[in-house]
Design a protein around this motif. Structure first.
Motif, mmCIF file in Angstrom:
data_model
loop_
_atom_site.group_PDB
_atom_site.id
_atom_site.type_symbol
_atom_site.label_atom_id
_atom_site.label_comp_id
_atom_site.label_asym_id
_atom_site.label_seq_id
_atom_site.Cartn_x
_atom_site.Cartn_y
_atom_site.Cartn_z
ATOM 1 N N ASN A 22 0.808 -1.219 0.000
ATOM 2 C CA ASN A 22 0.000 0.000 0.000
ATOM 3 C C ASN A 22 0.840 1.267 0.000
ATOM 4 O O ASN A 22 0.302 2.366 0.191
ATOM 5 C CB ASN A 22 -0.929 0.006 1.222
ATOM 6 C CG ASN A 22 -1.971 -1.094 1.154
ATOM 7 O OD1 ASN A 22 -2.379 -1.505 0.076
ATOM 8 N ND2 ASN A 22 -2.399 -1.578 2.302
ATOM 9 N N ALA A 24 1.998 2.874 -2.368
ATOM 10 C CA ALA A 24 1.620 3.783 -3.455
ATOM 11 C C ALA A 24 0.608 4.826 -2.984
ATOM 12 O O ALA A 24 0.560 5.943 -3.516
ATOM 13 C CB ALA A 24 1.037 2.994 -4.620
ATOM 14 N N ILE A 25 -0.204 4.474 -1.992
ATOM 15 C CA ILE A 25 -1.186 5.431 -1.461
ATOM 16 C C ILE A 25 -0.468 6.580 -0.779
ATOM 17 O O ILE A 25 -0.765 7.757 -1.011
ATOM 18 C CB ILE A 25 -2.149 4.728 -0.478
ATOM 19 C CG1 ILE A 25 -2.911 3.623 -1.200
ATOM 20 C CG2 ILE A 25 -3.113 5.730 0.151
ATOM 21 C CD1 ILE A 25 -3.772 2.767 -0.284
ATOM 22 N N GLY A 28 1.398 8.715 -3.318
ATOM 23 C CA GLY A 28 0.497 9.623 -4.021
ATOM 24 C C GLY A 28 0.113 10.808 -3.167
ATOM 25 O O GLY A 28 0.033 11.953 -3.650
ATOM 26 N N SER A 218 -8.210 9.693 -11.163
ATOM 27 C CA SER A 218 -6.873 9.345 -11.663
ATOM 28 C C SER A 218 -5.808 10.013 -10.804
ATOM 29 O O SER A 218 -4.639 10.051 -11.173
ATOM 30 C CB SER A 218 -6.719 9.801 -13.124
ATOM 31 O OG SER A 218 -6.907 11.207 -13.230
ATOM 32 N N GLY A 221 -2.402 8.039 -5.747
ATOM 33 C CA GLY A 221 -2.716 7.570 -4.405
ATOM 34 C C GLY A 221 -4.175 7.243 -4.198
ATOM 35 O O GLY A 221 -4.509 6.245 -3.537
ATOM 36 N N LYS A 223 -6.509 6.445 -6.542
ATOM 37 C CA LYS A 223 -6.991 5.303 -7.325
ATOM 38 C C LYS A 223 -6.574 3.988 -6.648
ATOM 39 O O LYS A 223 -7.312 3.008 -6.697
ATOM 40 C CB LYS A 223 -6.472 5.374 -8.760
ATOM 41 C CG LYS A 223 -4.973 5.553 -8.902
ATOM 42 C CD LYS A 223 -4.598 5.756 -10.360
ATOM 43 C CE LYS A 223 -3.095 5.991 -10.516
ATOM 44 N NZ LYS A 223 -2.720 6.219 -11.931
ATOM 45 N N GLU A 224 -5.409 4.004 -5.967
ATOM 46 C CA GLU A 224 -4.992 2.830 -5.207
ATOM 47 C C GLU A 224 -5.803 2.695 -3.923
ATOM 48 O O GLU A 224 -6.194 1.601 -3.530
ATOM 49 C CB GLU A 224 -3.504 2.915 -4.866
ATOM 50 C CG GLU A 224 -2.569 2.798 -6.051
ATOM 51 C CD GLU A 224 -2.361 4.122 -6.779
ATOM 52 O OE1 GLU A 224 -1.670 4.134 -7.812
ATOM 53 O OE2 GLU A 224 -2.905 5.147 -6.311
ATOM 54 N N ALA A 225 -6.068 3.838 -3.269
ATOM 55 C CA ALA A 225 -6.841 3.816 -2.019
ATOM 56 C C ALA A 225 -8.250 3.304 -2.263
ATOM 57 O O ALA A 225 -8.830 2.605 -1.424
ATOM 58 C CB ALA A 225 -6.887 5.219 -1.410
ATOM 59 N N LYS A 226 -8.807 3.637 -3.414
ATOM 60 C CA LYS A 226 -10.178 3.221 -3.736
ATOM 61 C C LYS A 226 -10.303 1.702 -3.757
ATOM 62 O O LYS A 226 -11.364 1.152 -3.450
ATOM 63 C CB LYS A 226 -10.587 3.813 -5.095
ATOM 64 C CG LYS A 226 -12.025 3.548 -5.509
ATOM 65 C CD LYS A 226 -12.417 4.449 -6.669
ATOM 66 C CE LYS A 226 -11.562 4.224 -7.883
ATOM 67 N NZ LYS A 226 -11.845 2.920 -8.544
ATOM 68 N N GLU A 227 -9.215 1.024 -4.079
ATOM 69 C CA GLU A 227 -9.240 -0.432 -4.131
ATOM 70 C C GLU A 227 -8.706 -1.082 -2.857
ATOM 71 O O GLU A 227 -9.257 -2.067 -2.369
ATOM 72 C CB GLU A 227 -8.425 -0.920 -5.337
ATOM 73 C CG GLU A 227 -8.954 -0.444 -6.681
ATOM 74 C CD GLU A 227 -10.387 -0.897 -6.932
ATOM 75 O OE1 GLU A 227 -10.727 -2.031 -6.506
ATOM 76 O OE2 GLU A 227 -11.157 -0.127 -7.537
ATOM 77 N N GLN A 228 -7.640 -0.508 -2.311
ATOM 78 C CA GLN A 228 -6.956 -1.160 -1.194
ATOM 79 C C GLN A 228 -7.538 -0.835 0.178
ATOM 80 O O GLN A 228 -7.329 -1.591 1.124
ATOM 81 C CB GLN A 228 -5.468 -0.772 -1.212
ATOM 82 C CG GLN A 228 -4.730 -1.189 -2.466
ATOM 83 C CD GLN A 228 -4.786 -2.687 -2.704
ATOM 84 O OE1 GLN A 228 -4.725 -3.487 -1.775
ATOM 85 N NE2 GLN A 228 -4.931 -3.086 -3.971
#
Length: 331
Positions: A22, A24-25, A28, A218, A221, A223-228
């Motif tokens: 995580n 990348a969050i 970002g 887009s 951070g 877009k990664e948070a939305k999934e993770q």
């Protein structure tokens, strides 16, 4: 139906963002707010990250280091803390001194970035994002001092180059300012954000304040948070801890609100009684003032009692309410 919503950032930064998957969050987040792309290499576990009862600064949510050695301190504060800016200064100073070991030179010190995310009303201002950058500025010219620093090589490196080229290696110079060395401080006031979401920083603020992310975002951070950071992706233990965290925040907020109301009502009642007893205009005015003072005192006592019942540390309660340790121990 299984609950599936985004986990609050103040919980994620304590638990989920320490997972390398995580990073990348957090990267970002740093890119959007600091305008600095970075690649987090590790989450540092130093004295500042651990809970020592004799340490004035025992709460750092994330202390990360990137590939260049630069250090990022990210702290989330949900409740009011006395001398909060001094607390930030202490934490940054400690992060700097921790970089120096026995026999090390000052040149090993890397720049520290302190990012504080505050969920309560800290100070007064017309912005939600503040920066403090230290530059040496001419008092008369108002121009920054430009520093010339040599990019130094070790003796071994110099000898190797000399053997290969037959020439002494010349130093190269880099033009930098003190702002590239001294710490930089950033303060995000969540409650002050009331803008319409228009850019990447606004989207991050909307997530921090309202736990909302656009489906088609887009922004680094997010877009990664939305999934993770989905509730459904957490383990059973993580969900249990998260539910406890939310419940604790709600109980603490409710307890403090009720304590304020009770303190104000009790103070007003005592003030009115004193004012009526004196019967004169001066007496009523003095009674109101005494009642106001008494009300503030009772409010502090009620808040301290609620926090004590909540299990908060007595030193923390004293810092929040201004009451003495002796007064709190008698509650």
């Amino acid at each position: 139906m299984e609950k599936d919503y985004l986990v609050r950032f103040d919980f994620a930064i304590k638990k989920l963002l320490r997972n390398k998957a995580n990073f990348a969050i957090l990267e970002g987040f740093i890119e959007v707010f600091l305008g600095k792309k970075c690649k987090i290499q590790e989450i540092l576990e130093s004295e500042s990250n651990q809970d020592f009862s004799d340490d004035k600064f025992n709460r750092v949510d994330i202390k990360a280091k990137d590939i260049n050695g630069e250090i990022f301190i990210v702290e989330v504060q949900t409740t009011r803390y006395t001398y909060y800016l001094e607390r930030i200064l202490y934490g940054v100073s400690k992060a700097i001194t921790e970089q120096i070991g026995n026999g090390k030179r000052y040149g090993v010190i890397k720049q520290v970035y302190s990012i504080s995310i505050v969920y309560y009303d800290l100070g007064e201002g017309d912005d939600y994002f503040y920066e403090c950058k230290s530059d040496l500025i001419g008092v008369h010219t108002h121009n920054p001092l430009q520093l010339s620093r040599r990019e130094e090589l070790t003796v071994e490196q110099i000898m190797q180059i000399k053997e290969k080229t037959g020439k002494e290696q010349k130093y190269t110079y880099k033009k930098i300012t003190s702002g590239d060395i001294f710490p930089r401080y950033f303060l995000i006031r969540i409650n002050a954000f009331r803008k319409v979401v228009a850019d990447a920083m606004d989207e991050w603020m909307d997530f921090l304040k309202n736990n909302s992310i656009k489906p088609d975002t887009s922004v680094p951070g997010l877009k990664e948070a939305k999934e993770q950071l989905r509730y459904s992706k957490m383990t059973d233990e993580e969900r249990y801890n998260y539910d406890r965290h939310i419940e604790s925040l709600s109980n603490e907020e409710e307890a403090i609100c009720e304590a304020r109301i009770e303190g104000q009502e009790e103070g007003e009642a005592k003030g009115l009684a004193k004012g009526l007893a004196k019967g004169l205009a001066k007496g009523r005015e003095e009674g109101r003032e005494e009642g106001r003072v008494e009300g503030v005192k009772q409010e502090k006592i009620a808040i301290a009692r609620a926090m004590k019942q909540h299990g908060d540390d007595i030193d923390y309660i004293a810092a929040i309410t201004g009451l003495t340790l002796n007064e709190i121990s008698k509650l």
